[in-house]
Design a protein around this motif. Structure first.
Motif, PDB file in Angstrom:
ATOM      1  N   ALA A  56       0.857  -1.189   0.099  1.00 60.35           N
ATOM      2  CA  ALA A  56       0.056  -0.107  -0.004  1.00 60.35           C
ATOM      3  C   ALA A  56       0.690   1.275  -0.073  1.00 60.35           C
ATOM      4  O   ALA A  56       0.546   2.057  -0.650  1.00 60.35           O
ATOM      5  N   GLU A  57       1.926   1.267   0.699  1.00 61.74           N
ATOM      6  CA  GLU A  57       2.912   2.288   0.790  1.00 61.74           C
ATOM      7  C   GLU A  57       3.469   2.582  -0.416  1.00 61.74           C
ATOM      8  O   GLU A  57       3.892   3.523  -0.716  1.00 61.74           O
ATOM      9  N   ASN A  58       4.100   1.505  -1.325  1.00 65.59           N
ATOM     10  CA  ASN A  58       5.132   1.379  -2.240  1.00 65.59           C
ATOM     11  C   ASN A  58       4.527   1.339  -3.399  1.00 65.59           C
ATOM     12  O   ASN A  58       5.297   1.475  -4.654  1.00 65.59           O
ATOM     13  N   LEU A  59       3.764   0.494  -3.620  1.00 68.63           N
ATOM     14  CA  LEU A  59       2.973   0.192  -5.047  1.00 68.63           C
ATOM     15  C   LEU A  59       2.152   1.409  -5.755  1.00 68.63           C
ATOM     16  O   LEU A  59       1.925   1.082  -7.039  1.00 68.63           O
ATOM     17  N   LYS A  60       1.650   2.351  -5.158  1.00 72.10           N
ATOM     18  CA  LYS A  60       1.074   3.556  -5.644  1.00 72.10           C
ATOM     19  C   LYS A  60       2.002   4.291  -6.675  1.00 72.10           C
ATOM     20  O   LYS A  60       3.097   4.566  -6.341  1.00 72.10           O
ATOM     21  N   GLY A  61       1.530   3.919  -7.830  1.00 73.19           N
ATOM     22  CA  GLY A  61       2.132   4.712  -8.963  1.00 73.19           C
ATOM     23  C   GLY A  61       3.328   3.796  -9.626  1.00 73.19           C
ATOM     24  O   GLY A  61       3.901   4.172 -10.521  1.00 73.19           O
ATOM     25  N   ALA A  62       3.552   2.718  -9.083  1.00 73.44           N
ATOM     26  CA  ALA A  62       4.476   1.877  -9.719  1.00 73.44           C
ATOM     27  C   ALA A  62       4.030   1.088 -11.120  1.00 73.44           C
ATOM     28  O   ALA A  62       2.776   0.984 -11.125  1.00 73.44           O
ATOM     29  N   LYS A  63       4.883   1.097 -11.987  1.00 71.62           N
ATOM     30  CA  LYS A  63       4.481   0.431 -13.145  1.00 71.62           C
ATOM     31  C   LYS A  63       4.407  -0.987 -13.063  1.00 71.62           C
ATOM     32  O   LYS A  63       4.907  -1.706 -12.227  1.00 71.62           O
ATOM     33  N   SER A  64       3.438  -1.580 -13.885  1.00 68.49           N
ATOM     34  CA  SER A  64       3.359  -2.889 -14.018  1.00 68.49           C
ATOM     35  C   SER A  64       4.512  -3.694 -14.207  1.00 68.49           C
ATOM     36  O   SER A  64       5.197  -3.344 -15.060  1.00 68.49           O
ATOM     37  N   GLU A  65       4.743  -4.646 -13.136  1.00 67.66           N
ATOM     38  CA  GLU A  65       5.993  -5.709 -13.140  1.00 67.66           C
ATOM     39  C   GLU A  65       7.297  -4.736 -12.930  1.00 67.66           C
ATOM     40  O   GLU A  65       8.450  -5.465 -13.200  1.00 67.66           O
ATOM     41  N   LEU A  95       9.830  -4.178 -10.497  1.00 68.24           N
ATOM     42  CA  LEU A  95      10.189  -4.909  -9.237  1.00 68.24           C
ATOM     43  C   LEU A  95      10.874  -3.878  -8.125  1.00 68.24           C
ATOM     44  O   LEU A  95      11.582  -2.981  -8.266  1.00 68.24           O
ATOM     45  N   LEU A  96      10.145  -4.235  -6.869  1.00 71.08           N
ATOM     46  CA  LEU A  96      10.475  -3.668  -5.454  1.00 71.08           C
ATOM     47  C   LEU A  96      11.325  -4.465  -4.619  1.00 71.08           C
ATOM     48  O   LEU A  96      10.741  -5.544  -4.524  1.00 71.08           O
ATOM     49  N   VAL A  97      12.253  -3.989  -3.902  1.00 72.08           N
ATOM     50  CA  VAL A  97      12.767  -4.892  -2.937  1.00 72.08           C
ATOM     51  C   VAL A  97      12.841  -4.524  -1.671  1.00 72.08           C
ATOM     52  O   VAL A  97      12.810  -3.205  -1.280  1.00 72.08           O
ATOM     53  N   ALA A  98      12.569  -5.169  -0.491  1.00 73.51           N
ATOM     54  CA  ALA A  98      12.542  -4.910   0.891  1.00 73.51           C
ATOM     55  C   ALA A  98      13.300  -6.014   1.509  1.00 73.51           C
ATOM     56  O   ALA A  98      13.562  -7.023   1.339  1.00 73.51           O
ATOM     57  N   GLU A 104      17.505 -11.373  -3.031  1.00 68.53           N
ATOM     58  CA  GLU A 104      16.807 -10.725  -3.821  1.00 68.53           C
ATOM     59  C   GLU A 104      16.905 -11.033  -5.283  1.00 68.53           C
ATOM     60  O   GLU A 104      16.049 -11.124  -6.128  1.00 68.53           O
ATOM     61  N   LEU A 105      18.276 -11.554  -5.611  1.00 65.88           N
ATOM     62  CA  LEU A 105      18.477 -11.994  -7.141  1.00 65.88           C
ATOM     63  C   LEU A 105      17.723 -13.243  -7.213  1.00 65.88           C
ATOM     64  O   LEU A 105      16.864 -13.340  -8.483  1.00 65.88           O
ATOM     65  N   ALA A 106      17.698 -14.324  -6.260  1.00 66.95           N
ATOM     66  CA  ALA A 106      17.039 -15.473  -6.602  1.00 66.95           C
ATOM     67  C   ALA A 106      15.547 -15.120  -6.514  1.00 66.95           C
ATOM     68  O   ALA A 106      14.711 -15.880  -7.388  1.00 66.95           O
ATOM     69  N   LEU A 107      15.073 -14.460  -5.727  1.00 65.33           N
ATOM     70  CA  LEU A 107      13.542 -14.081  -5.699  1.00 65.33           C
ATOM     71  C   LEU A 107      13.114 -13.402  -6.851  1.00 65.33           C
ATOM     72  O   LEU A 107      11.972 -13.447  -7.464  1.00 65.33           O
ATOM     73  N   SER A 108      13.989 -12.704  -7.405  1.00 65.76           N
ATOM     74  CA  SER A 108      13.462 -11.878  -8.869  1.00 65.76           C
ATOM     75  C   SER A 108      13.309 -13.081  -9.821  1.00 65.76           C
ATOM     76  O   SER A 108      12.629 -12.780 -10.817  1.00 65.76           O
ATOM     77  N   GLU A 109      14.062 -14.108  -9.859  1.00 72.70           N
ATOM     78  CA  GLU A 109      13.962 -15.216 -10.801  1.00 72.70           C
ATOM     79  C   GLU A 109      12.602 -15.606 -10.581  1.00 72.70           C
ATOM     80  O   GLU A 109      11.864 -16.163 -11.644  1.00 72.70           O
ATOM     81  N   VAL A 110      12.270 -16.019  -9.407  1.00 72.73           N
ATOM     82  CA  VAL A 110      11.028 -16.615  -8.934  1.00 72.73           C
ATOM     83  C   VAL A 110       9.839 -15.656  -9.392  1.00 72.73           C
ATOM     84  O   VAL A 110       8.959 -16.338 -10.130  1.00 72.73           O
ATOM     85  N   ILE A 111       9.927 -14.399  -8.928  1.00 71.21           N
ATOM     86  CA  ILE A 111       8.716 -13.691  -9.390  1.00 71.21           C
ATOM     87  C   ILE A 111       8.701 -13.521 -10.953  1.00 71.21           C
ATOM     88  O   ILE A 111       7.368 -13.616 -11.477  1.00 71.21           O
ATOM     89  N   PHE A 112       9.670 -13.372 -11.709  1.00 71.56           N
ATOM     90  CA  PHE A 112       9.681 -13.388 -13.207  1.00 71.56           C
ATOM     91  C   PHE A 112       8.836 -14.871 -13.638  1.00 71.56           C
ATOM     92  O   PHE A 112       7.979 -14.476 -14.641  1.00 71.56           O
ATOM     93  N   ALA A 113       9.340 -15.905 -13.223  1.00 66.65           N
ATOM     94  CA  ALA A 113       8.523 -17.052 -13.390  1.00 66.65           C
ATOM     95  C   ALA A 113       6.952 -17.002 -13.040  1.00 66.65           C
ATOM     96  O   ALA A 113       6.125 -17.551 -13.939  1.00 66.65           O
TER      97      ALA A 113
END
Length: 147
Positions: free
Chosen positions: A39-48, A50-53, A80-89
């Motif tokens: 809710a705090e960070n995805l407002k105005g974010a482009k589709s797909e 990637l944000l990291v925390a 973060e790098l491995a999770l970006s592969e997961v989120i891409f899949a």
């Protein structure tokens, strides 16, 4: 280990969740934390985009796919790098099932097939399949063909 995969709508309602190795008493904390983070960070974010925390020594990668928020939480080797592969899949499979970036309605209409895809991609907290064609064959419940 991949601790959690959650899909939520833009209002913060959970559409699909998969927890691995997270005690039931901690799941409510993670649900509310992730929804608040989105809710705090995805407002105005482009589709797909990637944000990291990070939180409590775990990594979180999250994004919007159409109208749906996707959060993936991992620890240890799932940085973060491995999770970006997961989120891409996962995003690739969801767009494939829905034939476009999903609205909440389309996502819920394809709920069963999305759950099958998710189970083929992440199995018991580990990344199992990343190849879109293989996942597509597996969700048809036919044996995979080796190339």
């Amino acid at each position: 280990m991949i601790l959690a995969v959650l899909f939520a709508n833009s209002e913060g309602n959970i559409l699909i969740e998969r927890f691995h190795g997270v005690p039931p008493e901690e799941r409510l904390h993670w649900r509310s934390f992730l929804v608040k983070l989105g809710a705090e960070n995805l407002k105005g974010a482009k589709s797909e985009e990637l944000l990291v925390a990070s939180h409590k020594s775990v990594s979180i990668v999250y994004t919007m796919i159409g109208d749906v928020c996707l959060y993936i939480v991992g620890k240890d080797e799932y940085d973060e790098l491995a999770l970006s592969e997961v989120i891409f899949a996962v995003t690739s499979a969801v767009k494939d099932v829905c034939a476009k970036p999903p609205t909440e309605r389309l996502f819920l209409d394809k709920y069963g097939r999305i759950c099958l895809c998710l189970d083929e991609i992440v199995w018991q907290g580990l990344l199992e399949n990343t190849e879109k064609d293989r996942v597509r064959r597996l969700i048809r419940l036919k044996p995979p063909v080796e190339p």
